[in-house]
Scaffold this motif. Structure first.
Motif, PDB file in Angstrom:
ATOM      1  N   ASP A 173       0.842  -1.201   0.000  1.00 58.18           N
ATOM      2  CA  ASP A 173       0.000   0.000   0.000  1.00 58.18           C
ATOM      3  C   ASP A 173       0.874   1.248   0.000  1.00 58.18           C
ATOM      4  N   SER A 174       2.063   1.112  -0.549  1.00 62.70           N
ATOM      5  CA  SER A 174       3.004   2.227  -0.529  1.00 62.70           C
ATOM      6  C   SER A 174       2.560   3.399  -1.395  1.00 62.70           C
ATOM      7  N   GLY A 175       1.603   3.164  -2.291  1.00 64.21           N
ATOM      8  CA  GLY A 175       1.113   4.238  -3.144  1.00 64.21           C
ATOM      9  C   GLY A 175       0.059   5.106  -2.504  1.00 64.21           C
ATOM     10  N   MET A 176      -0.377   4.741  -1.313  1.00 66.59           N
ATOM     11  CA  MET A 176      -1.455   5.475  -0.646  1.00 66.59           C
ATOM     12  C   MET A 176      -0.907   6.446   0.387  1.00 66.59           C
ATOM     13  N   PRO A 177      -1.530   7.641   0.451  1.00 65.38           N
ATOM     14  CA  PRO A 177      -1.240   8.532   1.587  1.00 65.38           C
ATOM     15  C   PRO A 177      -1.762   7.882   2.858  1.00 65.38           C
ATOM     16  N   LYS A 178      -0.879   7.454   3.704  1.00 67.84           N
ATOM     17  CA  LYS A 178      -1.272   6.627   4.850  1.00 67.84           C
ATOM     18  C   LYS A 178      -2.109   7.376   5.870  1.00 67.84           C
ATOM     19  N   ASP A 179      -1.933   8.680   5.934  1.00 68.45           N
ATOM     20  CA  ASP A 179      -2.638   9.400   6.986  1.00 68.45           C
ATOM     21  C   ASP A 179      -4.129   9.517   6.729  1.00 68.45           C
ATOM     22  N   ARG A 180      -4.551   9.352   5.470  1.00 66.60           N
ATOM     23  CA  ARG A 180      -5.966   9.558   5.180  1.00 66.60           C
ATOM     24  C   ARG A 180      -6.608   8.405   4.418  1.00 66.60           C
ATOM     25  N   PHE A 181      -5.825   7.571   3.785  1.00 67.37           N
ATOM     26  CA  PHE A 181      -6.360   6.479   2.980  1.00 67.37           C
ATOM     27  C   PHE A 181      -6.198   5.157   3.728  1.00 67.37           C
ATOM     28  N   SER A 182      -7.195   4.296   3.562  1.00 62.17           N
ATOM     29  CA  SER A 182      -7.075   2.939   4.071  1.00 62.17           C
ATOM     30  C   SER A 182      -7.788   1.981   3.127  1.00 62.17           C
ATOM     31  N   LYS A 194     -11.105   3.654   1.670  1.00 62.95           N
ATOM     32  CA  LYS A 194     -11.700   4.715   2.465  1.00 62.95           C
ATOM     33  C   LYS A 194     -10.758   5.911   2.518  1.00 62.95           C
ATOM     34  N   ILE A 195     -11.338   7.089   2.412  1.00 63.69           N
ATOM     35  CA  ILE A 195     -10.578   8.334   2.549  1.00 63.69           C
ATOM     36  C   ILE A 195     -11.214   9.130   3.677  1.00 63.69           C
ATOM     37  N   GLN A 196     -10.403   9.469   4.671  1.00 63.96           N
ATOM     38  CA  GLN A 196     -10.903  10.234   5.816  1.00 63.96           C
ATOM     39  C   GLN A 196      -9.768  11.035   6.439  1.00 63.96           C
ATOM     40  N   PRO A 197      -9.813  12.357   6.403  1.00 65.41           N
ATOM     41  CA  PRO A 197     -10.807  13.181   5.719  1.00 65.41           C
ATOM     42  C   PRO A 197     -10.459  13.397   4.249  1.00 65.41           C
TER      43      PRO A 197
END
Lengths: 117, 113
Positions: free
Chosen positions: A57-66, A78-81
């Motif tokens: 999952d290295s392509g995802m911004p970890k702080d907001r994407f899961s 999921k994106i939050q926020p």
């Protein structure tokens, strides 16, 4: 024809809201991907799973994407926020990988077009 | 789906002509290559694939050529039809065992009737 089903097809949300995108992979496929497509960046890999286990999952911004696969018939992103820069088309794809062999590429869903205002 | 890039390369051909779409891939370790077609509002659709132990593979009206020496892939479409109008992507699969695809930036094919 077997197909990958994504919901919703379109989503408009306000900045700061939570967004959940869902994907039903093709029955029997053991590998599921999430890609994001934008005008500027093209198709970018966000995350993928093999036999429901996250491989990368290295392509995802970890702080907001899961990304999760609660069961073999459902993958979620999921994106939050959410932020305006998250506006894009999000694609799910599935395929069957046996050992090191991948046949016939991956089958893509029709995508979720996300607009964050 | 989105069309890729404000400056997407475009190939215009007349209906009935043959089309050749080219792609330079990045990783000499890649061992599997795929061409996808993406029509407006849809996800990428598999067209044809080729493994690195082959130079050429043919499908119905399509042929993929692989030149590993110069890391070049091409898609040939015979007797191009208006329904072939779309954005075409090449994708490479690096032989790492993880089997994730890396996509090129795409080429828009416009078929003039």
């Amino acid at each position: 024809d077997a197909r990958v089903t994504q919901t919703p097809r379109h989503k408009v949300t306000e900045m700061g809201q939570e967004v959940t995108m869902r994907c039903q992979p093709i029955l029997g496929h053991n590998t599921v991907f999430w890609y994001r497509q934008t005008m500027m960046q093209g198709l970018e890999l966000l995350a993928y799973f093999r036999n429901r286990a996250p491989l990368d999952d290295s392509g995802m911004p970890k702080d907001r994407f899961s990304a999760e696969m609660p069961d073999a018939t459902l993958a979620t992103l999921k994106i939050q926020p959410s932020e305006p820069r998250d506006s894009a088309v999000y694609f799910c794809a599935s395929g069957l990988v046996l050992g090191l062999v991948l046949d016939y590429g991956y089958t893509f869903g029709s995508g979720t077009r996300l607009t964050v205002v | 789906g989105e069309n890729v890039g404000l400056h997407l390369p475009t190939l215009s051909v007349q209906e009935g002509d043959n089309s050749i779409i080219n792609c330079a891939y990045s990783n000499s370790a890649s061992d599997y290559f795929i061409w996808y077609k993406q029509e407006s509002g849809k996800g990428p659709q598999f067209i044809i694939d080729i493994r690195s132990n082959m130079d050429k593979r043919q499908g119905q009206r399509v042929t993929v050529l692989l030149n590993k020496t110069v890391k070049h892939l091409s898609l040939q479409i015979a007797a191009t039809q208006p329904g072939d109008s779309a954005v075409y992507f090449c994708a490479e699969n690096k032989n790492t065992g993880r089997r994730a695809l890396t996509f090129g930036s795409g080429t828009r094919l416009q078929v003039q009737p």
